[in-house]
Design an enzyme around this catalytic site. Structure first.
Site, PDB file in Angstrom:
ATOM      1  N   THR A  41       6.718  -6.268  10.758  1.00  0.00           N
ATOM      2  CA  THR A  41       5.800  -5.240  10.738  1.00  0.00           C
ATOM      3  C   THR A  41       5.836  -4.796   8.992  1.00  0.00           C
ATOM      4  O   THR A  41       6.812  -5.083   8.415  1.00  0.00           O
ATOM      5  CB  THR A  41       6.202  -3.926  11.642  1.00  0.00           C
ATOM      6  OG1 THR A  41       7.190  -3.216  10.678  1.00  0.00           O
ATOM      7  CG2 THR A  41       6.319  -4.109  12.766  1.00  0.00           C
ATOM      8  N   ASP A  42       4.825  -4.237   8.669  1.00  0.00           N
ATOM      9  CA  ASP A  42       4.847  -3.565   7.589  1.00  0.00           C
ATOM     10  C   ASP A  42       5.618  -2.148   7.622  1.00  0.00           C
ATOM     11  O   ASP A  42       5.852  -1.745   8.805  1.00  0.00           O
ATOM     12  CB  ASP A  42       3.317  -3.240   6.901  1.00  0.00           C
ATOM     13  CG  ASP A  42       3.341  -2.947   5.255  1.00  0.00           C
ATOM     14  OD1 ASP A  42       4.469  -2.777   4.647  1.00  0.00           O
ATOM     15  OD2 ASP A  42       2.275  -3.356   4.812  1.00  0.00           O
TER      16      ASP A  42
END
Length: 764
Positions: A287-288
């Site tokens: 994920t970011d």
């Protein structure tokens, strides 16, 4: 007969060698699978989930880190990797805990935003894309990998390949502009530079981002909603991500935005159907920063719900948010996720560590000698200087004001003239900012005692102190002058009046672009423009040295300033590279990779637009009931691919090998280019194609090839392009990738506007 036998022998040897490589690859994959299966059989559920957890060490953060006890969690096996930590001793200490004090002794990944260099910093990505030089771009990534790995980093969150056609969005500075073809070539070059074969201790894991469509937010506002058709995704926004996958990128980062109404972080169609099933991606997805947690504000549910959604979509690693760590065990017990889903995510992370060689040698990237000898070297800085000079784009040069002579008095004026800490630009977290070469230092070094460089700040960055504070974060303050603007300006005018030529270093600060740095007005700040107007009134020749991380609206400047040199943010050697070009030691060859609008009302503006059913006749401004504006023409200020040099390149006639083709024939297109100027220089020759009739509407032109050619003064060279049916393919309404029979325009020229055109017919 002898030549035929030799050819057959070469083919046979190549076949045998290829078969041996395939067998070796299969053997390596088998060994990896056996090793990881054996390891996972020993792992507890908690340890598997721990491999899916990526906390921040807190040294360089863009949000709020939630994990405050890194060492203890590493010892428990609750951490799969760590980022935002710099320095071989710090990294070694954490890795030692993981491989000597944790139960299963699994090594950690160590990541960092190594975006455009490590301590040796190259131009921002939008700037380096303007070189159109894939070898130079690959070299910049190779040097970044060498330096980062010498300091213990084995994973970079780069390249960022988001297509963007809205310069209000601050993160255009991190990307490669508006074009999917060029973006794809750069993606491949960057990944090759970072990863190599992933066998040496100076090759690191790349992470392509932000998947997907992050560059098309509504209003140009960061993190905002993205909405587009699938046909547009596949034809215009997906290609660079797919190119990265085809190039063997080891990891992918999910984007913050939604796709089809579902945040990318929970979008199974995006992460599994497209990325893995259609494109064959074999690495892991991260994920970011807090991307899972942010789905709560998207309205997708509580932390347990969104964490389960992310896992089921195909997310393997949770950056910072600890949603996996805190909720997956409970979700498993409640049958909201499966053991197989957890095992698959864990396996993908472990496979990356295996491919990096960390199980064989956890300290592979922790060589103290390399840390002393391979970072910020004179060789690396020299290469950075050469590449930076290639990235500069000469936008205007009326009366050949540039290059200037190393003689007399040179006035250097502007808030960015003596700002070493801004030269590296945004996302330069590993850079020692004040070590970069300022414009003032670079010019003084270049002229020595041949000329006198007179300096004045001339203005603050902006008229608004709060705005300036927001735009000069991360140690990049421009030391705001408290005096009235008129007084600062008048001081500069007096110095300018004493000079023979004026260089005005104006534009954006490093942090006026980048993440969370969107702008609703993208011109040079008013206080700087007022300074520029006063400098022009002196009657002295004025060169606008433009600092920017995005296309700006420069209509007034283009009309009134004789010379404009766009230098982006050029990195460690910015000042020296600027001096090289300003004084003519280097002939500028950069070409913009993102269209410059006349005003913000034209945004989004890009060259590969559709024609509409009521197109405006070329060269006209306004025609009633046509697709245009009342108050401005449809034309950009500077078109995609545009850039001048100190030489004039003249294009000859476009010649085609044939104008009627059938099936899988190859079309050969040639054009001569003559350097009519006094300076040797490089020209970027660009090939565009238009599909005149299609089953779906097609753009007015698309980039399909380019060559950067060095041509001496007075010399003529020929550019040759071999065009095949692969260059005609696109995704149709059924999302089938193919080409269609019909008429095509073949165009070659110096930019997307100024091209020579020939028509052809190509049938199946």
């Amino acid at each position: 007969m002898k030549k035929k036998l030799q050819s057959l022998l070469i083919i046979a040897i190549a076949f045998i060698f290829s078969a041996q490589l395939d067998a070796q690859t299969k053997d390596n994959t088998t060994r990896m699978n056996v090793f990881i299966s054996s390891l996972m059989n020993k792992m507890t559920l908690e340890e598997k989930i721990g491999q899916m957890n990526l906390p921040s060490a807190g040294e360089f953060t863009t949000g709020t880190a939630t994990n405050s006890d890194i060492g203890n969690n590493v010892k428990k096996g609750n951490v799969g990797g760590l980022f935002n930590i710099k320095g071989i001793e710090k990294i070694k200490a954490i890795q030692k805990i993981s491989v000597e004090e944790s139960r299963l002794k699994i090594p950690l990944l160590f990541g960092m935003d190594v975006i455009h260099g490590y301590e040796t910093t190259f131009p921002i990505p939008l700037g380096i894309s303007a070189t159109w030089d894939m070898a130079a771009i690959e070299k910049s990534a190779r040097i970044a990998a060498i330096e980062a790995s010498a300091d213990g980093i084995n994973w970079t969150f780069s390249p960022m390949v988001d297509i963007s056609r809205d310069p209000r969005w601050g993160r255009v500075s991190e990307g490669n502009g508006e074009d999917p073809y060029l973006g794809s070539q750069i993606a491949k070059a960057m990944i090759k530079g970072y990863q190599g074969s992933l066998t040496k201790n100076n090759e690191i894991l790349a992470c392509v981002k932000h998947y997907a469509l992050y560059g098309a937010p509504e209003g140009g506002r960061d993190y905002n909603t993205v909405d587009m058709s699938h046909i547009r995704m596949y034809n215009e926004y997906f290609p660079p991500y797919k190119a990265a996958v085809d190039a063997g990128v080891g990891s992918v980062m999910a984007s913050f935005n939604e796709v089809d109404g579902i945040p990318a972080t929970a979008n199974k169609w995006l992460m599994t159907d497209v990325l893995r099933k259609q494109w064959g991606f074999k690495g892991f997805v991260v994920t970011d920063y807090t991307g899972i947690n942010e789905m709560i504000d998207h309205g997708m549910g509580d932390l347990q719900t969104v964490s389960a959604l992310a896992l089921k979509a195909g997310i393997d690693m949770d950056m910072v948010g600890e949603g996996f760590l805190k909720t997956l065990k409970k979700s498993l017990s409640e049958k909201k996720v499966t053991q197989a889903e957890i095992d698959l995510a864990c396996r993908r992370v472990l496979e990356a560590k295996y491919k990096l060689g960390l199980f064989e040698d956890p300290y592979k990237f922790l060589d103290a000698q390399r840390a002393k000898t391979e970072i910020y070297t004179s060789e690396h800085r020299q290469i950075a200087r050469q590449i930076a000079a290639q990235s500069f784009v000469l936008l205007k040069n009326k009366g050949n004001v540039l290059p200037i002579k190393k003689a007399g008095k040179i006035a250097l004026i502007g808030p960015l003239a003596d700002a070493a800490n801004n030269m590296a630009g945004t996302w330069s977290v590993a850079t020692v900012q004040n070590r970069s070469v300022s414009v003032l230092a670079g010019l003084k070094e270049a002229v020595g005692n041949k000329a006198e460089v007179l300096y004045a700040k001339g203005s603050n960055l902006t008229e608004n102190a709060t705005l300036e504070e927001n735009a000069t974060m991360f140690g990049k303050s421009l030391n705001r002058d408290p005096r009235p603007a008129a007084e600062i300006r008048q001081e500069a005018v007096k110095i300018a009046e004493q000079s023979d030529v004026i260089i005005a270093a104006l534009g954006e600060s490093a942090e006026m672009s980048g993440e969370a740095s969107s702008r609703s007005h993208i011109g040079i700040p008013m206080v700087q423009q007022q300074l520029l107007k006063e400098l022009l009134k002196t009657g002295k020749p004025v060169v606008l040295l433009l600092f920017t991380g995005r296309p700006l609206t420069l209509t007034w400047e283009d009309k009134n300033v004789p010379a404009i040199l766009n230098v982006w943010f050029a990195g460690s050697e910015a000042g020296n590279a600027i001096a090289d070009v300003v004084f003519g030691d280097v002939n500028p060859s950069g070409k913009i990779t993102m269209t410059f609008p006349q005003n913000i009302g034209q945004i989004p503006i890009y060259y590969a637009h559709k024609n509409t059913g009521r197109p405006l006749e070329e060269g006209k401004w306004f025609s009633k009931f046509r697709s245009n504006y009342l108050d401005v023409s449809n034309d950009p200020l500077y078109p995609f691919g545009y850039g001048l040099g100190y030489s004039a390149f003249e294009y000859g006639n476009l010649n085609l090998s044939q104008t009627t083709l059938k099936g899988n024939q190859t079309l050969k297109a040639t054009i001569s280019i003559t350097n009519k100027g006094k300076y040797d220089g490089a020209e970027v020759v660009q090939l565009y194609i238009r599909d005149k009739v299609g089953s779906v509407t097609r753009p007015v032109k698309e980039l399909k090839g380019f060559q950067k050619i060095w041509i001496k003064s007075g010399e003529t060279k020929t550019a040759t392009f071999n065009i095949t049916t692969n260059d005609l393919k696109f995704y149709n309404s059924d999302l089938k990738y193919d080409w269609e029979s019909g008429e095509f325009d073949i165009m070659i020229g110096a930019n997307s506007r100024d091209v020579k055109i020939q028509k052809i017919t190509w049938n199946k």
